[in-house]
Motif scaffolding. Structure first.
Motif, PDB file in Angstrom:
ATOM      1  N   PHE A   1       0.847  -1.193   0.000  1.00  0.00           N
ATOM      2  CA  PHE A   1       0.000   0.000   0.000  1.00  0.00           C
ATOM      3  C   PHE A   1       0.879   1.237   0.000  1.00  0.00           C
ATOM      4  O   PHE A   1       1.508   1.574   1.006  1.00  0.00           O
ATOM      5  CB  PHE A   1      -0.903  -0.023   1.242  1.00  0.00           C
ATOM      6  CG  PHE A   1      -1.903   1.098   1.298  1.00  0.00           C
ATOM      7  CD1 PHE A   1      -2.893   1.211   0.340  1.00  0.00           C
ATOM      8  CD2 PHE A   1      -1.865   2.019   2.331  1.00  0.00           C
ATOM      9  CE1 PHE A   1      -3.830   2.246   0.398  1.00  0.00           C
ATOM     10  CE2 PHE A   1      -2.796   3.053   2.408  1.00  0.00           C
ATOM     11  CZ  PHE A   1      -3.766   3.156   1.426  1.00  0.00           C
ATOM     12  N   GLN A   2       0.934   1.903  -1.139  1.00  0.00           N
ATOM     13  CA  GLN A   2       1.809   3.062  -1.274  1.00  0.00           C
ATOM     14  C   GLN A   2       1.052   4.356  -0.989  1.00  0.00           C
ATOM     15  O   GLN A   2      -0.042   4.571  -1.519  1.00  0.00           O
ATOM     16  CB  GLN A   2       2.386   3.117  -2.673  1.00  0.00           C
ATOM     17  CG  GLN A   2       3.312   1.937  -2.956  1.00  0.00           C
ATOM     18  CD  GLN A   2       3.976   2.088  -4.301  1.00  0.00           C
ATOM     19  OE1 GLN A   2       3.309   2.077  -5.324  1.00  0.00           O
ATOM     20  NE2 GLN A   2       5.282   2.223  -4.297  1.00  0.00           N
ATOM     21  N   VAL A   3       1.685   5.194  -0.193  1.00  0.00           N
ATOM     22  CA  VAL A   3       1.098   6.479   0.189  1.00  0.00           C
ATOM     23  C   VAL A   3       2.110   7.577  -0.142  1.00  0.00           C
ATOM     24  O   VAL A   3       3.324   7.373  -0.013  1.00  0.00           O
ATOM     25  CB  VAL A   3       0.776   6.513   1.702  1.00  0.00           C
ATOM     26  CG1 VAL A   3       0.102   7.836   2.089  1.00  0.00           C
ATOM     27  CG2 VAL A   3      -0.099   5.330   2.091  1.00  0.00           C
ATOM     28  N   GLY A   4       1.615   8.718  -0.557  1.00  0.00           N
ATOM     29  CA  GLY A   4       2.481   9.871  -0.786  1.00  0.00           C
ATOM     30  C   GLY A   4       1.982  11.046   0.034  1.00  0.00           C
ATOM     31  O   GLY A   4       0.774  11.201   0.249  1.00  0.00           O
ATOM     32  N   ALA A   5       2.913  11.862   0.499  1.00  0.00           N
ATOM     33  CA  ALA A   5       2.531  13.067   1.244  1.00  0.00           C
ATOM     34  C   ALA A   5       3.453  14.204   0.844  1.00  0.00           C
ATOM     35  O   ALA A   5       4.618  13.978   0.501  1.00  0.00           O
ATOM     36  CB  ALA A   5       2.617  12.823   2.748  1.00  0.00           C
ATOM     37  N   ALA A   6       2.927  15.400   0.885  1.00  0.00           N
ATOM     38  CA  ALA A   6       3.745  16.590   0.639  1.00  0.00           C
ATOM     39  C   ALA A   6       3.305  17.678   1.591  1.00  0.00           C
ATOM     40  O   ALA A   6       2.114  17.810   1.895  1.00  0.00           O
ATOM     41  CB  ALA A   6       3.585  17.056  -0.810  1.00  0.00           C
ATOM     42  N   VAL A   7       4.281  18.424   2.070  1.00  0.00           N
ATOM     43  CA  VAL A   7       3.977  19.547   2.970  1.00  0.00           C
ATOM     44  C   VAL A   7       4.486  20.824   2.326  1.00  0.00           C
ATOM     45  O   VAL A   7       5.468  20.810   1.583  1.00  0.00           O
ATOM     46  CB  VAL A   7       4.623  19.359   4.362  1.00  0.00           C
ATOM     47  CG1 VAL A   7       4.070  18.133   5.057  1.00  0.00           C
ATOM     48  CG2 VAL A   7       6.150  19.297   4.286  1.00  0.00           C
TER      49      VAL A   7
END
Ligand code: THU
Length: 130
Positions: A24-30
């Motif tokens: 399960f791949q997740v991406g995040a950016a701030v």
């Protein structure tokens, strides 16, 4: 603040997620107060409990670059409904002043205030009576 580049950075970071155990791949950016964007994907480990969520990887990238104030976070995954950050990540996001939380899948985008997802995160801790 422009939302599109933040969400795009989260999708790009998801490509580098290391998730061989869950698949399960997740991406995040701030986005920092100065406008810089930092991103990351989840990093899993054979010792499952050591897994880092994408959100905390993105925060670590920003803080390592000197950021101390984060305005917003975008979190993306290929799910039927947009993914929502775990409790631990909500707390870490609160540490750096995040207010806006954007959650997206391939077809839908939602926005929440971090105060909705984690009410009273810091209340009373930093202004205690001496
Ligand atoms: N995960 C994230 O990276 N962010 C979230 O908001 C929820 C879950 C990761 C942790 C683990 O690698 C995988 O997704 C399955 O829980």
């Amino acid at each position: 603040m422009e939302i599109k580049p933040l969400v795009e950075a989260a999708w790009a970071a998801r490509e580098q997620a290391y998730a061989p155990y869950s698949g399960f791949q997740v991406g995040a950016a701030v986005v920092a107060a100065d406008g810089r964007i930092f991103a990351g994907g989840n990093i899993e480990n054979l010792s499952y409990g050591l897994t880092l969520c994408a959100e905390r990887v993105a925060v670590a990238m920003a803080v390592a670059a000197g950021v101390r104030q984060i305005v917003a976070v975008a979190v993306v995954a290929d799910t039927r409904v947009p993914i929502s950050p775990c409790g631990a990540c909500r707390q870490v996001l609160a540490e750096f002043g995040v207010t806006r939380v954007l959650l997206a899948n391939r077809s839908q985008q939602l926005e929440f205030g971090l105060d909705e997802l984690l009410p009273r995160a810091t209340a009373g801790i930093l202004d205690r009576a001496e």
